[in-house]
Design a protein around this motif. Structure first.
Motif, PDB file in Angstrom:
ATOM      1  N   LYS A 155       5.579  17.513  -7.167  1.00  0.00           N
ATOM      2  CA  LYS A 155       6.824  16.924  -6.690  1.00  0.00           C
ATOM      3  C   LYS A 155       6.709  15.682  -5.869  1.00  0.00           C
ATOM      4  N   VAL A 156       5.779  15.503  -4.885  1.00  0.00           N
ATOM      5  CA  VAL A 156       5.305  14.542  -4.179  1.00  0.00           C
ATOM      6  C   VAL A 156       5.114  13.247  -5.227  1.00  0.00           C
ATOM      7  N   ASN A 157       4.149  13.477  -6.217  1.00  0.00           N
ATOM      8  CA  ASN A 157       3.975  12.389  -7.224  1.00  0.00           C
ATOM      9  C   ASN A 157       5.142  11.805  -7.939  1.00  0.00           C
ATOM     10  N   HIS A 158       6.109  12.765  -8.396  1.00  0.00           N
ATOM     11  CA  HIS A 158       7.230  12.178  -8.944  1.00  0.00           C
ATOM     12  C   HIS A 158       8.227  11.613  -8.118  1.00  0.00           C
ATOM     13  N   SER A 159       8.423  12.066  -6.620  1.00  0.00           N
ATOM     14  CA  SER A 159       8.967  11.460  -5.973  1.00  0.00           C
ATOM     15  C   SER A 159       8.509   9.899  -5.575  1.00  0.00           C
ATOM     16  N   ILE A 160       7.322   9.669  -5.532  1.00  0.00           N
ATOM     17  CA  ILE A 160       6.992   8.317  -5.425  1.00  0.00           C
ATOM     18  C   ILE A 160       7.297   7.477  -6.682  1.00  0.00           C
ATOM     19  N   VAL A 161       6.794   7.944  -7.708  1.00  0.00           N
ATOM     20  CA  VAL A 161       7.300   7.464  -9.022  1.00  0.00           C
ATOM     21  C   VAL A 161       8.984   6.954  -9.129  1.00  0.00           C
TER      22      VAL A 161
ATOM     23  N   ILE B 111       6.911  26.402  -2.261  1.00  0.00           N
ATOM     24  CA  ILE B 111       6.216  26.232  -3.490  1.00  0.00           C
ATOM     25  C   ILE B 111       4.710  26.232  -3.443  1.00  0.00           C
ATOM     26  N   SER B 112       4.048  26.275  -4.585  1.00  0.00           N
ATOM     27  CA  SER B 112       2.486  26.380  -4.695  1.00  0.00           C
ATOM     28  C   SER B 112       1.875  24.932  -4.299  1.00  0.00           C
ATOM     29  N   VAL B 113       0.781  24.878  -3.849  1.00  0.00           N
ATOM     30  CA  VAL B 113      -0.006  23.599  -3.658  1.00  0.00           C
ATOM     31  C   VAL B 113       0.247  22.347  -4.937  1.00  0.00           C
ATOM     32  N   THR B 114      -0.151  22.917  -6.027  1.00  0.00           N
ATOM     33  CA  THR B 114       0.026  22.272  -7.258  1.00  0.00           C
ATOM     34  C   THR B 114       1.283  21.723  -7.503  1.00  0.00           C
ATOM     35  N   ASP B 115       2.509  22.701  -7.005  1.00  0.00           N
ATOM     36  CA  ASP B 115       3.794  22.114  -7.492  1.00  0.00           C
ATOM     37  C   ASP B 115       4.254  21.071  -6.408  1.00  0.00           C
TER      38      ASP B 115
ATOM     39  N   TYR C 167       0.880  -1.081  -0.083  1.00  0.00           N
ATOM     40  CA  TYR C 167       0.005  -0.051   0.088  1.00  0.00           C
ATOM     41  C   TYR C 167       0.766   1.289  -0.222  1.00  0.00           C
ATOM     42  N   VAL C 168       0.673   2.125  -0.753  1.00  0.00           N
ATOM     43  CA  VAL C 168       1.381   3.342  -0.977  1.00  0.00           C
ATOM     44  C   VAL C 168       0.611   4.520  -0.963  1.00  0.00           C
ATOM     45  N   GLY C 169       0.496   5.247   0.292  1.00  0.00           N
ATOM     46  CA  GLY C 169      -0.422   6.346   0.677  1.00  0.00           C
ATOM     47  C   GLY C 169       0.444   7.491   0.701  1.00  0.00           C
ATOM     48  N   VAL C 170      -0.584   8.468   0.188  1.00  0.00           N
ATOM     49  CA  VAL C 170      -0.157  10.249   0.238  1.00  0.00           C
ATOM     50  C   VAL C 170      -0.784  10.661   1.301  1.00  0.00           C
ATOM     51  N   LEU C 171      -0.156  11.292   2.236  1.00  0.00           N
ATOM     52  CA  LEU C 171      -0.496  11.955   3.536  1.00  0.00           C
ATOM     53  C   LEU C 171      -1.056  13.505   2.901  1.00  0.00           C
ATOM     54  N   PRO C 172      -2.074  13.910   3.618  1.00  0.00           N
ATOM     55  CA  PRO C 172      -2.840  15.081   3.174  1.00  0.00           C
ATOM     56  C   PRO C 172      -1.654  16.411   3.658  1.00  0.00           C
ATOM     57  N   ALA C 173      -2.135  17.532   3.117  1.00  0.00           N
ATOM     58  CA  ALA C 173      -1.405  18.704   3.446  1.00  0.00           C
ATOM     59  C   ALA C 173      -1.998  18.823   4.953  1.00  0.00           C
ATOM     60  N   TYR C 174      -1.098  19.745   5.987  1.00  0.00           N
ATOM     61  CA  TYR C 174      -1.688  20.025   7.090  1.00  0.00           C
ATOM     62  C   TYR C 174      -2.977  20.770   7.251  1.00  0.00           C
ATOM     63  N   LYS C 175      -3.046  21.638   6.224  1.00  0.00           N
ATOM     64  CA  LYS C 175      -4.158  22.690   6.248  1.00  0.00           C
ATOM     65  C   LYS C 175      -5.477  22.024   5.570  1.00  0.00           C
ATOM     66  N   GLU C 176      -5.480  20.758   5.127  1.00  0.00           N
ATOM     67  CA  GLU C 176      -6.476  20.270   4.556  1.00  0.00           C
ATOM     68  C   GLU C 176      -7.518  20.091   5.614  1.00  0.00           C
TER      69      GLU C 176
ATOM     70  N   HIS D 183       2.494  14.988   1.710  1.00  0.00           N
ATOM     71  CA  HIS D 183       2.164  16.012   0.834  1.00  0.00           C
ATOM     72  C   HIS D 183       2.847  17.368   1.032  1.00  0.00           C
ATOM     73  N   ASN D 184       3.296  17.486   2.501  1.00  0.00           N
ATOM     74  CA  ASN D 184       3.947  18.798   2.889  1.00  0.00           C
ATOM     75  C   ASN D 184       5.405  18.977   2.695  1.00  0.00           C
ATOM     76  N   ARG D 185       5.939  17.793   2.086  1.00  0.00           N
ATOM     77  CA  ARG D 185       7.341  18.158   1.862  1.00  0.00           C
ATOM     78  C   ARG D 185       7.710  19.283   0.957  1.00  0.00           C
ATOM     79  N   GLY D 186       8.441  20.281   1.335  1.00  0.00           N
ATOM     80  CA  GLY D 186       8.752  21.102   0.694  1.00  0.00           C
ATOM     81  C   GLY D 186       7.707  22.343   0.169  1.00  0.00           C
TER      82      GLY D 186
END
Length: 182
Positions: A173-179, A165-169, A122-131, A158-161
């Motif tokens: 960044k997280v998606n590319h890190s996972i891949v 940078i913007s939320v989209t960026d 299982y590969v999970g992405v954690l939410p941003a703190y402000k979600e 998802h909070n990394r960096g």
């Protein structure tokens, strides 16, 4: 070399799985309860579960879809072709949402039992703190299920960096890190 594939569930899982397929040729399949989320994925096979209206971050609704549709999911030719020769399957989702966070743990556990010779991670992405509070609560519930089911897992923040940078960026960044890690 191990034969690995990515099974994306929900919007985040679909986006990351599509990226893994596009960038590295991973065998890929995506499932979602939202037809709109599946329509934007390019180059990967998809399976619509339920009525196509999504789950609106409602984990209980997504879990209901998973329980009602797991037999249908695995009986589809598209799923059989996907899982056929894989030794490792990364089940990729957001832990904060409905579709991925709700369906992901149950589906990963069921697939692990149905295919004991295949490793499911299982590969999970954690939410941003402000979600939203709902996203944070979904995260806690999802992580508890993963631990209780003793599912092997990898988590990405998802909070990394994000501060610089913007939320989209940050998401990109997280998606590319996972891949890249896969």
């Amino acid at each position: 070399i191990l034969k690995c594939g990515c099974f994306g569930i929900g919007n985040a899982g679909g986006q990351i799985t599509s990226l893994a397929h596009k960038n590295f040729g991973f065998k890929a399949l995506c499932a979602n309860v939202s037809s709109a989320d599946l329509e934007v994925l390019e180059g990967v096979d998809t399976i619509l579960i339920g009525d196509g209206m999504g789950s609106g971050k409602d984990r209980n609704l997504a879990k209901k879809y998973a329980k009602e549709n797991i037999k249908s999911l695995i009986s589809k030719d598209i799923f059989s072709e996907f899982i056929n020769d894989l030794q490792v399957v990364f089940v990729i989702t957001s832990v904060a949402g409905g579709s991925g966070g709700g369906m992901g743990p149950l589906t990963t556990d069921a697939l692990s039992n149905l295919y004991p010779d295949t490793i499911f991670i299982y590969v999970g992405v954690l939410p941003a703190y402000k979600e939203s509070l709902r996203s944070q609560r979904n995260t806690v519930e999802c992580l508890k299920e993963i631990v209780d089911m003793q599912i092997p897992y990898m988590l990405y923040d998802h909070n990394r960096g994000k501060d610089s940078i913007s939320v989209t960026d940050a998401l990109t960044k997280v998606n590319h890190s996972i891949v890249d890690n896969l």
